[in-house]
Design a protein around this motif. Structure first.
Motif, PDB file in Angstrom:
ATOM      1  N   PHE A  13       3.566  75.737 -77.385  1.00 35.80           N
ATOM      2  CA  PHE A  13       2.112  75.715 -77.189  1.00 35.80           C
ATOM      3  C   PHE A  13       1.756  74.954 -75.912  1.00 35.80           C
ATOM      4  O   PHE A  13       0.857  75.357 -75.165  1.00 35.80           O
ATOM      5  CB  PHE A  13       1.441  75.057 -78.405  1.00 35.80           C
ATOM      6  N   PHE A  14       2.474  73.876 -75.635  1.00 35.20           N
ATOM      7  CA  PHE A  14       2.241  73.107 -74.404  1.00 35.20           C
ATOM      8  C   PHE A  14       2.440  73.980 -73.171  1.00 35.20           C
ATOM      9  O   PHE A  14       1.667  73.931 -72.215  1.00 35.20           O
ATOM     10  CB  PHE A  14       3.176  71.898 -74.353  1.00 35.20           C
ATOM     11  N   PHE A  15       3.499  74.820 -73.181  1.00 35.01           N
ATOM     12  CA  PHE A  15       3.776  75.667 -72.029  1.00 35.01           C
ATOM     13  C   PHE A  15       2.855  76.885 -71.967  1.00 35.01           C
ATOM     14  O   PHE A  15       2.775  77.546 -70.941  1.00 35.01           O
ATOM     15  CB  PHE A  15       5.237  76.127 -72.050  1.00 35.01           C
ATOM     16  N   CYS A  16       2.147  77.169 -73.076  1.00 33.60           N
ATOM     17  CA  CYS A  16       1.208  78.299 -73.068  1.00 33.60           C
ATOM     18  C   CYS A  16      -0.179  77.891 -72.599  1.00 33.60           C
ATOM     19  O   CYS A  16      -0.875  78.683 -71.957  1.00 33.60           O
ATOM     20  CB  CYS A  16       1.090  78.893 -74.472  1.00 33.60           C
ATOM     21  N   VAL A  17      -0.634  76.676 -72.935  1.00 31.61           N
ATOM     22  CA  VAL A  17      -2.035  76.311 -72.694  1.00 31.61           C
ATOM     23  C   VAL A  17      -2.198  75.304 -71.548  1.00 31.61           C
ATOM     24  O   VAL A  17      -2.629  75.678 -70.460  1.00 31.61           O
ATOM     25  CB  VAL A  17      -2.695  75.811 -73.993  1.00 31.61           C
ATOM     26  N   PRO A  18      -1.818  74.019 -71.715  1.00 32.17           N
ATOM     27  CA  PRO A  18      -2.115  73.072 -70.632  1.00 32.17           C
ATOM     28  C   PRO A  18      -1.192  73.196 -69.424  1.00 32.17           C
ATOM     29  O   PRO A  18      -1.617  72.950 -68.294  1.00 32.17           O
ATOM     30  CB  PRO A  18      -1.962  71.706 -71.307  1.00 32.17           C
ATOM     31  N   PHE A  19       0.076  73.591 -69.645  1.00 31.55           N
ATOM     32  CA  PHE A  19       1.046  73.588 -68.554  1.00 31.55           C
ATOM     33  C   PHE A  19       0.656  74.538 -67.408  1.00 31.55           C
ATOM     34  O   PHE A  19       0.673  74.127 -66.238  1.00 31.55           O
ATOM     35  CB  PHE A  19       2.441  73.919 -69.083  1.00 31.55           C
ATOM     36  N   PRO A  20       0.321  75.832 -67.684  1.00 32.19           N
ATOM     37  CA  PRO A  20      -0.060  76.717 -66.568  1.00 32.19           C
ATOM     38  C   PRO A  20      -1.282  76.211 -65.799  1.00 32.19           C
ATOM     39  O   PRO A  20      -1.340  76.338 -64.570  1.00 32.19           O
ATOM     40  CB  PRO A  20      -0.367  78.053 -67.266  1.00 32.19           C
ATOM     41  N   ILE A  21      -2.249  75.627 -66.517  1.00 32.60           N
ATOM     42  CA  ILE A  21      -3.451  75.112 -65.847  1.00 32.60           C
ATOM     43  C   ILE A  21      -3.090  73.913 -64.978  1.00 32.60           C
ATOM     44  O   ILE A  21      -3.541  73.797 -63.826  1.00 32.60           O
ATOM     45  CB  ILE A  21      -4.519  74.724 -66.897  1.00 32.60           C
ATOM     46  N   PHE A  22      -2.265  73.011 -65.505  1.00 33.21           N
ATOM     47  CA  PHE A  22      -1.866  71.808 -64.767  1.00 33.21           C
ATOM     48  C   PHE A  22      -1.127  72.177 -63.487  1.00 33.21           C
ATOM     49  O   PHE A  22      -1.425  71.655 -62.398  1.00 33.21           O
ATOM     50  CB  PHE A  22      -0.991  70.929 -65.661  1.00 33.21           C
ATOM     51  N   ILE A  23      -0.164  73.095 -63.596  1.00 32.83           N
ATOM     52  CA  ILE A  23       0.612  73.514 -62.426  1.00 32.83           C
ATOM     53  C   ILE A  23      -0.300  74.155 -61.386  1.00 32.83           C
ATOM     54  O   ILE A  23      -0.193  73.884 -60.181  1.00 32.83           O
ATOM     55  CB  ILE A  23       1.739  74.485 -62.833  1.00 32.83           C
ATOM     56  N   TYR A  24      -1.207  74.996 -61.839  1.00 29.95           N
ATOM     57  CA  TYR A  24      -2.111  75.684 -60.906  1.00 29.95           C
ATOM     58  C   TYR A  24      -3.019  74.686 -60.193  1.00 29.95           C
ATOM     59  O   TYR A  24      -3.196  74.754 -58.974  1.00 29.95           O
ATOM     60  CB  TYR A  24      -2.946  76.711 -61.676  1.00 29.95           C
ATOM     61  N   MET A  25      -3.591  73.767 -60.948  1.00 27.33           N
ATOM     62  CA  MET A  25      -4.532  72.803 -60.356  1.00 27.33           C
ATOM     63  C   MET A  25      -3.825  71.872 -59.373  1.00 27.33           C
ATOM     64  O   MET A  25      -4.433  71.411 -58.407  1.00 27.33           O
ATOM     65  CB  MET A  25      -5.200  71.992 -61.462  1.00 27.33           C
TER      66      MET A  25
END
Length: 320
Positions: A13-25
């Protein structure tokens, strides 16, 4: 097993939700000009809507539609199920639930299946009346077999109650609402942040709107393809509850070279005659503990069960 599923569920779930947003930002600079043409951007938008639409429909089906179908199936078995008397071979107390004065138990039952072949099956359920000691070893209970061998559950207790777990249903509704809110928030926030009057032309494949959905689908596939196979073997259960038994001659026994949880997979090649007298040769693969390797029969005969409609599909119910 339950703790392992929860751990990997949170991890994925971490790699599905916050991780992609964090990497992008952290890696992408805020673009004030369009990144794609109008056609490409709408292609990405349509692709993202397909992904999230599939994810939402998947969870609606798994959390609600499947549950209602199972409830209707149990009601159908209570009305039309085939009665059998089952003998309790083994009883094990797994957990006592003090708040409800209820036991979580595991019992091994022995009873004739749909083909009147006597089988043994382990099952877990909650005993709401532990003081009656109905499920002690040696006792007998009434069960109802599902006449539709292709559907689960394959059997139920004759006095089984049908209902929904209220707290469980509330949690499912909360999860679905949060998922939909997350998706709507994802689209709304990034459109407000990055559109700059150019519409959806800021979208790329690695944008969180798309990449988060792709990761969520991967999350779904992991649980479907891996954990689903670890938790149950539907094909073998169907043969167990509807198949016929036969005595098979062992042709060969060998290791496949595959290890599952550091345990070897063994391949049996056997020949047998079905109830019509037709001879068949079939292969069966089974994961076996290293401790049992020395006791596996390499020649002679072994008891098997086979699918009456497709005798090539077999299983070895016990003894290995």
């Amino acid at each position: 097993m339950k703790l392992m599923i929860i751990f990997w569920g949170i991890f994925l779930f971490f790699f599905c939700v916050p991780f992609p947003i964090f990497i992008y930002m952290m890696s992408e600079e805020l673009a004030t000009e369009p990144r794609n043409s109008l056609a490409v951007s709408y292609g990405y938008l349509g692709f993202s809507l397909l992904i999230w639409g599939y994810v939402i429909i998947f969870f609606i089906n798994k959390l609600f539609i499947t549950t209602f179908k199972e409830k209707n199936t149990i009601k159908s078995i209570l009305r039309n199920g085939i009665p059998r008397e089952a003998k309790i071979i083994d009883y094990k107390l797994l957990k006592y639930i003090a708040k409800k004065n209820m036991n979580l138990i595991q019992v091994t039952l022995s009873f004739p299946n749909l083909s009147n072949t006597v089988i043994e099956h382990k099952t877990m359920f909650h005993d709401s009346k532990p003081y009656e000691k109905r499920f002690d070893a040696g006792n007998k209970v009434k069960v109802l077999l599902n006449p539709q061998a292709s559907k689960e559950p394959y059997f139920i207790l004759s006095d089984q109650k049908v209902g929904f777990n209220t707290s469980g249903m509330i949690l499912r509704i909360v999860f679905l609402v949060l998922l939909i809110a997350y998706v709507i928030g994802l689209y709304s926030y990034f459109y407000w942040r990055e559109s700059f009057d150019f519409g959806w032309r800021f979208l790329t494949f690695m944008h969180p709107i798309i990449f988060s959905g792709v990761m969520t689908i991967m999350y779904v596939l992991v649980f479907q393809l891996i954990f689903g196979r670890l938790l149950k073997n539907t094909k073998e259960e169907r043969i167990l509850f509807s198949g016929r038994n036969a005595e098979a001659n062992i042709i060969s026994v060998s290791e496949t070279g595959l290890l599952v949880n550091n345990q070897p997979q063994i391949m049996f090649q056997v020949s047998f005659k079905d109830f019509r007298g037709t001879e068949h040769i079939a292969v069966y693969k089974k994961i076996v503990s290293f401790l049992k390797l020395s006791s596996i029969p390499k020649q002679g005969t072994i008891e098997i069960m086979y699918d009456e409609d497709d005798p090539k599909k077999i299983m070895i119910p016990r003894g290995v």
